[in-house]
Design a protein around this motif. Structure first.
Motif, mmCIF file in Angstrom:
data_model
loop_
_atom_site.group_PDB
_atom_site.id
_atom_site.type_symbol
_atom_site.label_atom_id
_atom_site.label_comp_id
_atom_site.label_asym_id
_atom_site.label_seq_id
_atom_site.Cartn_x
_atom_site.Cartn_y
_atom_site.Cartn_z
ATOM 1 N N PHE A 1 0.812 8.287 -7.093
ATOM 2 C CA PHE A 1 1.270 6.895 -7.185
ATOM 3 C C PHE A 1 1.471 6.482 -8.630
ATOM 4 O O PHE A 1 2.409 5.753 -8.946
ATOM 5 N N ASN A 2 0.607 6.918 -9.516
ATOM 6 C CA ASN A 2 0.690 6.452 -10.902
ATOM 7 C C ASN A 2 1.900 7.023 -11.657
ATOM 8 O O ASN A 2 2.149 6.636 -12.797
ATOM 9 N N THR A 3 2.658 7.898 -11.014
ATOM 10 C CA THR A 3 3.870 8.434 -11.651
ATOM 11 C C THR A 3 5.123 7.647 -11.266
ATOM 12 O O THR A 3 6.208 7.933 -11.768
ATOM 13 N N TYR A 4 4.963 6.671 -10.387
ATOM 14 C CA TYR A 4 6.098 5.877 -9.921
ATOM 15 C C TYR A 4 6.150 4.527 -10.627
ATOM 16 O O TYR A 4 5.113 3.897 -10.853
ATOM 17 N N SER A 5 7.359 4.101 -10.943
ATOM 18 C CA SER A 5 7.534 2.694 -11.255
ATOM 19 C C SER A 5 7.755 1.980 -9.925
ATOM 20 O O SER A 5 8.297 2.567 -8.977
ATOM 21 N N MET A 6 7.328 0.726 -9.861
ATOM 22 C CA MET A 6 7.335 -0.008 -8.605
ATOM 23 C C MET A 6 8.071 -1.329 -8.780
ATOM 24 O O MET A 6 8.201 -1.849 -9.906
ATOM 25 N N ALA A 7 8.505 -1.875 -7.669
ATOM 26 C CA ALA A 7 9.237 -3.146 -7.753
ATOM 27 C C ALA A 7 9.140 -3.899 -6.438
ATOM 28 O O ALA A 7 8.802 -3.336 -5.397
ATOM 29 N N TRP A 8 9.429 -5.171 -6.533
ATOM 30 C CA TRP A 8 9.622 -6.037 -5.381
ATOM 31 C C TRP A 8 11.068 -6.542 -5.395
ATOM 32 O O TRP A 8 11.566 -6.988 -6.436
ATOM 33 N N ALA B 1 0.847 -1.191 0.000
ATOM 34 C CA ALA B 1 0.000 0.000 0.000
ATOM 35 C C ALA B 1 0.880 1.238 0.000
ATOM 36 O O ALA B 1 1.786 1.361 0.836
ATOM 37 N N ALA B 2 0.606 2.150 -0.924
ATOM 38 C CA ALA B 2 1.398 3.361 -1.060
ATOM 39 C C ALA B 2 0.578 4.586 -0.711
ATOM 40 O O ALA B 2 -0.603 4.675 -1.077
ATOM 41 N N ALA C 1 -5.782 3.063 -8.995
ATOM 42 C CA ALA C 1 -6.924 3.672 -8.319
ATOM 43 C C ALA C 1 -6.871 3.432 -6.816
ATOM 44 O O ALA C 1 -7.400 4.235 -6.031
ATOM 45 N N LYS C 2 -6.232 2.341 -6.425
ATOM 46 C CA LYS C 2 -6.145 1.996 -4.998
ATOM 47 C C LYS C 2 -4.758 2.236 -4.409
ATOM 48 O O LYS C 2 -4.531 1.945 -3.236
#
Length: 122
Positions: free
Chosen positions: A29-36, A23-24, A74-75
């Motif tokens: 948020f939609n401007t970030y690339s994300m990773a695990w 959860a961010a 959206a979440k």
């Protein structure tokens, strides 16, 4: 500033499945690339999977075919669906966010969560 909180870790038998969530906070948020990423005891943190702003996923070889990264802008959520788990998947799993495209480069990520423990028993 972005705050990341992981959840969904636990103990599972080999061959089982888990779904990790991240959860961010924040409105962009939609401007970030994300990773695990993950880190096993005594080992360096390693890349698992990344997802672009447009939701294209990229995977470490060890993850291909078993793990799936996704996001719900959206979440403000990122997920890691893990299937066919193996004991070598045991690690603390971290969610990370980048203002650019960092792919597998650990030092390219600007924000990190505290991690969630995944333990796979044989």
């Amino acid at each position: 500033q972005v705050q990341l909180v992981e959840s969904g870790g636990g103990l599972v038998q080999a061959g089982g499945s888990l779904r990790l969530s991240c959860a961010a906070s924040g409105r962009t948020f939609n401007t970030y690339s994300m990773a695990w990423f993950r880190q096993a005891p005594g080992k360096e943190r390693e890349f698992v999977a990344a997802i672009s702003r447009s939701s294209t996923g990229y995977y470490a070889d060890s993850a291909k075919g078993r793990l799936t990264i996704s996001r719900d802008n959206a979440k403000n959520m990122v997920y890691l669906q893990m299937n066919s788990l193996k004991p070598e998947d045991t690690a603390v799993y971290y969610c990370a966010a980048s203002t650019s495209w960092a792919f597998r480069q650990t030092n390219g990520y600007d924000y990190w969560g505290r991690g969630t423990q995944v333990t796979v028993s044989s």
